[in-house]
Write a protein that holds these residues in place. Structure first.
Motif, PDB file in Angstrom:
ATOM      1  N   GLY A  93     -36.804  57.864  41.349  1.00  0.00           N
ATOM      2  CA  GLY A  93     -36.781  58.751  42.504  1.00  0.00           C
ATOM      3  C   GLY A  93     -37.807  58.314  43.731  1.00  0.00           C
ATOM      4  O   GLY A  93     -38.328  57.293  43.557  1.00  0.00           O
ATOM      5  N   ARG A  97     -39.169  54.395  47.066  1.00  0.00           N
ATOM      6  CA  ARG A  97     -38.372  54.747  46.124  1.00  0.00           C
ATOM      7  C   ARG A  97     -38.384  53.685  44.695  1.00  0.00           C
ATOM      8  O   ARG A  97     -38.662  52.326  44.757  1.00  0.00           O
ATOM      9  N   ARG A 126     -35.068  62.760  43.784  1.00  0.00           N
ATOM     10  CA  ARG A 126     -34.153  61.745  44.008  1.00  0.00           C
ATOM     11  C   ARG A 126     -34.100  61.747  45.551  1.00  0.00           C
ATOM     12  O   ARG A 126     -33.819  60.411  45.928  1.00  0.00           O
TER      13      ARG A 126
END
Length: 246
Positions: free
Chosen positions: A97, A93, A53
């Motif tokens: 994630g 991104r 993440r």
């Protein structure tokens, strides 16, 4: 830098398949040889490979400085506070994630990094900086960022180790450290004043330390130019490993 006028394929949880025909009821139980029903063996589980993440190596303060709308981050990790050597990785991104690209070797300033860059200190400015504009001595190779082609990007002379600087500014991406986004990398506007330096770029590596910029191989510069997209609000996340881990 030369001071110039400067997927998860979240594998869906495995489905428990019930048998067809008239054997077991669709209850997850199966018959034994005696006719009794016993609990069916659980279906094997598959561990999904989930993208991180956050970006590995970045601490909470550094991560918080990355704008929420940013989808591309060029992470420049110095080998030490006073080292001119670094590793450069482009991260993207997604909903799952952050995904890291290949790690590239690079150079930063001769004396390493600082959080308070001053003109002539021979340190690169650590921090999170937006990337808005590009340019170079050579024609646009397909940049998604606005590209300013100019003879002003000539780079004569030699570097700290006597290496020729010719070609270093064939392609550059301006790092928005004390500059006006939306202008040529050659623009002299310095919002923090001349004492705080400026003209910090990503540029073609010449085989040695810079004055404040970050340099990578020519092929990697061209890849960055063709990949970084204003619609994804790219940034450069720069500093030595200890600074970035804060």
């Amino acid at each position: 830098m030369i001071q110039r006028r400067t997927a998860v394929a979240l594998l869906a949880s495995p489905l428990l398949l019930t048998g067809c025909g008239g054997g077991a009821e669709a209850t997850g139980r199966r018959p034994t040889a005696t006719g009794r029903a016993t609990a069916a063996a659980p279906a094997p589980r598959t561990t999904a490979q989930v993208a991180p993440r956050g970006i590995p190596g970045l601490g909470p303060a550094t991560t918080a400085a990355i704008p929420a709308r940013c989808r591309q981050a060029v992470v420049v990790t110095g080998r030490g506070r006073n080292s001119p050597l670094c590793t450069v990785v482009l991260h993207r991104r997604t909903e799952a994630g952050w995904h890291a690209g290949h790690a590239w070797f690079g150079h930063n300033a001769l004396r390493g990094w600082t959080t308070h860059h001053l003109a002539g200190d021979l340190r690169s400015p650590a921090g999170v900086h937006t990337l808005s504009d590009a340019g170079g001595l050579l024609p646009d190779p397909g940049s998604r960022l606005p590209y300013h082609h100019s003879a002003g990007f000539a780079s004569p002379g030699t570097g700290f180790h006597g290496e020729p600087l010719a070609g270093s500014f064939d392609h550059v991406i301006a790092v928005d450290y004390t500059r006006e986004p939306g202008t040529s990398p050659l623009d002299w506007t310095r919002p923090l004043g001349p004492r705080r330096g400026g003209g910090v770029w990503l540029h073609v590596d010449h085989g040695g330390p810079t004055h404040g910029c970050v340099s990578v191989a020519r092929a990697h510069m061209r890849e960055l130019l063709r990949t970084l997209d204003p619609r994804h609000h790219p940034v450069a996340v720069m500093g030595d490993a200890d600074l970035l881990a804060r």
